[in-house]
Design a protein around this motif. Sequence first.
Motif, PDB file in Angstrom:
ATOM      1  N   TYR A   6       0.870  -1.179   0.000  1.00  0.00           N
ATOM      2  CA  TYR A   6       0.000   0.000   0.000  1.00  0.00           C
ATOM      3  C   TYR A   6       0.904   1.225   0.000  1.00  0.00           C
ATOM      4  CZ  TYR A   6      -3.654   3.301   1.600  1.00  0.00           C
ATOM      5  OH  TYR A   6      -4.530   4.356   1.727  1.00  0.00           O
ATOM      6  N   PRO A   7       1.121   1.818  -1.178  1.00  0.00           N
ATOM      7  CA  PRO A   7       2.031   2.956  -1.278  1.00  0.00           C
ATOM      8  C   PRO A   7       1.308   4.290  -1.130  1.00  0.00           C
ATOM      9  CG  PRO A   7       1.397   2.276  -3.474  1.00  0.00           C
ATOM     10  CD  PRO A   7       0.585   1.440  -2.506  1.00  0.00           C
ATOM     11  N   GLY A   8       2.036   5.297  -0.707  1.00  0.00           N
ATOM     12  CA  GLY A   8       1.443   6.640  -0.627  1.00  0.00           C
ATOM     13  C   GLY A   8       2.394   7.618   0.015  1.00  0.00           C
ATOM     14  N   PHE A  10       1.288   9.626   2.684  1.00  0.00           N
ATOM     15  CA  PHE A  10       0.934   9.536   4.108  1.00  0.00           C
ATOM     16  C   PHE A  10       1.513  10.719   4.903  1.00  0.00           C
ATOM     17  CE2 PHE A  10       1.259   5.116   2.471  1.00  0.00           C
ATOM     18  CZ  PHE A  10      -0.062   4.741   2.620  1.00  0.00           C
ATOM     19  N   GLY A  16      -8.832   7.761   7.130  1.00  0.00           N
ATOM     20  CA  GLY A  16      -9.183   7.144   5.841  1.00  0.00           C
ATOM     21  C   GLY A  16      -8.141   6.112   5.434  1.00  0.00           C
ATOM     22  N   VAL A  20      -8.411   1.843   5.154  1.00  0.00           N
ATOM     23  CA  VAL A  20      -7.969   1.048   3.999  1.00  0.00           C
ATOM     24  C   VAL A  20      -6.972  -0.016   4.476  1.00  0.00           C
ATOM     25  CG1 VAL A  20      -6.617   1.119   1.845  1.00  0.00           C
ATOM     26  CG2 VAL A  20      -8.398   2.836   2.264  1.00  0.00           C
ATOM     27  N   LYS A  41       6.079  16.426  -3.933  1.00  0.00           N
ATOM     28  CA  LYS A  41       5.457  17.412  -3.055  1.00  0.00           C
ATOM     29  C   LYS A  41       6.428  17.696  -1.904  1.00  0.00           C
ATOM     30  CE  LYS A  41       1.533  14.503  -4.021  1.00  0.00           C
ATOM     31  NZ  LYS A  41       0.771  13.367  -3.515  1.00  0.00           N
ATOM     32  N   LEU A  89      -9.908   4.409  -3.185  1.00  0.00           N
ATOM     33  CA  LEU A  89     -10.635   5.290  -4.110  1.00  0.00           C
ATOM     34  C   LEU A  89     -11.685   6.055  -3.347  1.00  0.00           C
ATOM     35  CD1 LEU A  89     -11.561   3.439  -7.425  1.00  0.00           C
ATOM     36  CD2 LEU A  89      -9.933   5.300  -7.109  1.00  0.00           C
ATOM     37  N   ARG A  90     -11.596   7.380  -3.375  1.00  0.00           N
ATOM     38  CA  ARG A  90     -12.569   8.194  -2.646  1.00  0.00           C
ATOM     39  C   ARG A  90     -13.713   8.640  -3.528  1.00  0.00           C
ATOM     40  NH1 ARG A  90      -7.813  11.706  -0.348  1.00  0.00           N
ATOM     41  NH2 ARG A  90      -7.077  10.917  -2.325  1.00  0.00           N
ATOM     42  N   ASP A  94     -10.556  10.812  -7.899  1.00  0.00           N
ATOM     43  CA  ASP A  94      -9.399   9.923  -7.719  1.00  0.00           C
ATOM     44  C   ASP A  94      -9.231   8.995  -8.920  1.00  0.00           C
ATOM     45  OD1 ASP A  94      -8.405  10.642  -5.256  1.00  0.00           O
ATOM     46  OD2 ASP A  94      -9.553   9.152  -4.129  1.00  0.00           O
ATOM     47  N   ALA A 119     -13.408   3.885  -0.444  1.00  0.00           N
ATOM     48  CA  ALA A 119     -13.360   4.544   0.866  1.00  0.00           C
ATOM     49  C   ALA A 119     -14.687   4.367   1.586  1.00  0.00           C
ATOM     50  CB  ALA A 119     -13.084   6.035   0.676  1.00  0.00           C
ATOM     51  N   TYR A 123     -15.380   8.774   5.215  1.00  0.00           N
ATOM     52  CA  TYR A 123     -14.006   9.228   4.995  1.00  0.00           C
ATOM     53  C   TYR A 123     -13.768   9.730   3.582  1.00  0.00           C
ATOM     54  CZ  TYR A 123     -13.074   6.692   9.339  1.00  0.00           C
ATOM     55  OH  TYR A 123     -13.081   6.251  10.631  1.00  0.00           O
ATOM     56  N   LEU A 126     -11.930  12.961   3.202  1.00  0.00           N
ATOM     57  CA  LEU A 126     -10.677  13.132   3.958  1.00  0.00           C
ATOM     58  C   LEU A 126      -9.441  12.986   3.087  1.00  0.00           C
ATOM     59  CD1 LEU A 126     -10.802  11.213   7.351  1.00  0.00           C
ATOM     60  CD2 LEU A 126     -11.219  13.623   6.866  1.00  0.00           C
TER      61      LEU A 126
HETATM   62  P1  ADP Z   1      -0.513   9.753  -2.841  1.00  0.00           P
HETATM   63  O1  ADP Z   1       0.329  10.971  -2.682  1.00  0.00           O
HETATM   64  O2  ADP Z   1       0.188   8.585  -3.458  1.00  0.00           O
HETATM   65  O3  ADP Z   1      -1.889   9.981  -3.415  1.00  0.00           O
HETATM   66  P2  ADP Z   1      -1.809   9.563  -0.282  1.00  0.00           P
HETATM   67  O4  ADP Z   1      -1.138   9.373   1.028  1.00  0.00           O
HETATM   68  O5  ADP Z   1      -2.507  10.867  -0.506  1.00  0.00           O
HETATM   69  O6  ADP Z   1      -0.716   9.267  -1.339  1.00  0.00           O
HETATM   70  O7  ADP Z   1      -2.836   8.390  -0.528  1.00  0.00           O
HETATM   71  C1  ADP Z   1      -2.432   7.050  -0.622  1.00  0.00           C
HETATM   72  C2  ADP Z   1      -3.614   6.213  -1.087  1.00  0.00           C
HETATM   73  O8  ADP Z   1      -4.648   6.261  -0.106  1.00  0.00           O
HETATM   74  C3  ADP Z   1      -4.257   6.681  -2.385  1.00  0.00           C
HETATM   75  O9  ADP Z   1      -4.682   5.539  -3.097  1.00  0.00           O
HETATM   76  C4  ADP Z   1      -5.430   7.478  -1.934  1.00  0.00           C
HETATM   77  O10 ADP Z   1      -6.462   7.486  -2.911  1.00  0.00           O
HETATM   78  C5  ADP Z   1      -5.854   6.692  -0.702  1.00  0.00           C
HETATM   79  N1  ADP Z   1      -6.596   7.514   0.245  1.00  0.00           N
HETATM   80  C6  ADP Z   1      -6.258   8.725   0.744  1.00  0.00           C
HETATM   81  N2  ADP Z   1      -7.200   9.184   1.594  1.00  0.00           N
HETATM   82  C7  ADP Z   1      -8.173   8.221   1.644  1.00  0.00           C
HETATM   83  C8  ADP Z   1      -9.438   8.103   2.321  1.00  0.00           C
HETATM   84  N3  ADP Z   1      -9.903   9.096   3.083  1.00  0.00           N
HETATM   85  N4  ADP Z   1     -10.168   6.984   2.146  1.00  0.00           N
HETATM   86  C9  ADP Z   1      -9.699   6.004   1.328  1.00  0.00           C
HETATM   87  N5  ADP Z   1      -8.530   6.061   0.644  1.00  0.00           N
HETATM   88  C10 ADP Z   1      -7.778   7.151   0.793  1.00  0.00           C
END
Ligand code: ADP
Length: 162
Positions: A6-8, A10, A16, A20, A41, A89-90, A94, A119, A123, A126
């Motif tokens: 699960y990348p991001g 964060f 939210g 997930v 960013k 996916l919100r 997205d 989501a 959330y 969020l």
């Molecule tokens: P990125 O910069 O890669 O988008 P984020 O930390 O913003 O990283 O998000 C990581 C993942 O988590 C993405 O797939 C994003 O759509 C999902 N995500 C973010 N906020 C929520 C939420 N409130 N509910 C469900 N999924 C979320």
Amino acid sequence: MRTAIYPGSFDPVTNGHVDVIRRAALLFDRLVIAVAANSEKSPLFSTEKRVRLIQESLADLPGVEVTTFQGLLVDFARAQGAAAIVRGLRAVTDFEYEFQMALMNRTLDGHMETVFLAAREEYTYLSSRIIKEVARLGGGFGRFVPPPVEAALREALGLRES
Ligand code: ADP
């Protein structure tokens, strides 16, 4: 043994994301949360701090690892022996970006599937960005993030206890 990544960014982890993570942990034997270290960013929290905040927020969850990654996600996922990438996916907004990423990743590695978790309704609005904005402007944000993140945001933004 089914592993997923699960990348991001964060920056920081929100309720939210945690939702997930908890749901994905039920689907896979091993879930690796991968904090992007080469994000374009400019983040509020350092990569190490973002990792620590996720660990503190998920102290009770077995089978979940938190680490950082740099470079191409599919390379990292393959090195971890992952069968899938998890994304949340919100809303429709997205979708376009996420779909593009999923297709690109599958083109780079024909075996890499992306699994999307919808989501939870409460959330869907969020995001890390909007929580930072509300916090900076003095709004209450404690209900949107795990307690360690609330404390870290207060400290980073120089806010007093409410
Ligand atoms: P990125 O910069 O890669 O988008 P984020 O930390 O913003 O990283 O998000 C990581 C993942 O988590 C993405 O797939 C994003 O759509 C999902 N995500 C973010 N906020 C929520 C939420 N409130 N509910 C469900 N999924 C979320």
